[in-house]
Design a protein around this motif. Structure first.
Motif: not given
Ligand SMILES: O=C(CO)COP(=O)(O)O
Length: 325
Positions: A123-137, A156-170
């Protein structure tokens, strides 16, 4: 998503990232030698420095509009519903319509997609490749950046991969996997430390106790995050109000209840006096036709099943964004 909140990616490969801690503490190789860095940080009041990041990959994203209004926010978690092929075709459909839609909406709106962990990199690769204004979680993250934690995923790895939002406590993680309020507080710290926004799910377990009781239950689930002296006061937080009894049903909770609870939650968050932005979403059988009824209390919606059809997701985004211009 605060000023300068942009992926720390070195073009063109998302693997050649530098340590996200460097970015948050202003020691990115890009600006380590730059005397302007501290000025940038000061002027943007951001944890990140704009000069660190290649604007060609992600547009500069702001959580508030120029008039100081909170940007609207809407997204989906695919939980564990999709297989690989479905995950791919779903993103195809979203990418084919959402970026152009966002440019047409009346209200500035952020959209996020939260796939399972296996799909984070594609997902990160596709979003980056398309420069899509989509936030990855991501649907979860450990609180530590690394170590002997078999089966866990590092923020840290998630941030490196391009993740912007981390869900927690669902609610599902609390019920099925024993996630506690204390863990949520630690995970929020881990996410913020890595310049990601914690999306903290809260919600009362039983129906019928009224708004004040629901807020009491929700606040117990989240106040440790804010009370933690190490949690940055300026860190952005997303609160997803998801009454447990309304998740996985055919109908959401009543608008009257959701608006009453989210207004009280917003007041409690404001009473803390933190400068960090708090946006509040509603989740729990949310879908098209709901946002207008909740608008008074929420900044947007967090969808599950009723976004599985990309057309319904697009319809909901359009509503949250105030319609097309
Ligand atoms: O749990 C949810 C989002 O986090 C909502 O799921 P449903 O919309 O499928 O009830």
């Amino acid at each position: 998503m605060s000023d300068g909140w942009i992926a720390c990616l070195d073009v063109p490969g998302i693997y050649s990232v530098t340590d996200s801690h460097e970015h948050t503490c202003g020691l990115s190789p890009r600006c380590r030698s730059s005397s302007t860095h501290s000025e940038h940080r000061r002027s943007s009041q951001s944890r990140l420095c704009n000069c660190c990041f290649p604007d060609q990959l992600f547009e500069k994203r702001m959580t508030t509009t120029e008039s100081g209004k909170r940007r609207r926010l809407v997204g989906v978690s695919t939980k564990m519903y999709f297989d690989l092929a479905k995950s791919k075709s779903y993103l195809d459909a979203v990418l084919s319509s959402v970026p152009s839609l966002l440019a047409e909406l009346r209200e500035p709106t952020d959209v996020f997609v939260i796939p399972d962990f296996v799909n984070i990199i594609p997902y990160a690769e596709r979003i980056a490749a398309g420069k899509a204004p989509l936030l990855l979680g991501a649907q979860d993250a450990h609180h530590d950046d690394g170590g002997a934690y078999t089966g866990e995923v590092s923020p840290k790895v998630l941030a490196q991969a391009g993740v912007k939002i981390v869900e927690m406590g669902h609610a599902e993680r609390r019920r099925l996997f024993g996630e506690t309020d204390e863990w949520v507080a630690q995970k929020a710290l881990g996410a913020a430390r890595n310049a990601m926004v914690p999306l903290i799910c809260v919600g009362e377990v039983s129906q019928g106790g009224g708004a004040e009781k629901a807020v009491e239950e929700c606040w117990t689930q989240v106040y440790r995050v804010f009370e933690n002296p190490n949690f940055p006061k300026d860190a952005e937080v997303i609160l997803a109000y998801e009454p447990v009894w309304a998740i996985g049903k055919s109908e959401p909770a009543s608008a009257e209840h959701v608006v009453a609870v989210t207004k009280l939650l917003r007041q409690k968050a404001a009473d803390l006096g933190r400068p960090g932005l708090v946006r509040i979403l509603y989740g729990g059988s949310a879908g098209p036709g709901l946002f207008q009824k909740l608008e008074e209390g929420v900044d947007g919606l967090f969808l599950g099943r009723f976004a599985h059809d990309p057309k319904q997701f697009v319809e909901t985004i359009t509503e949250v964004g105030g319609g097309r211009k």
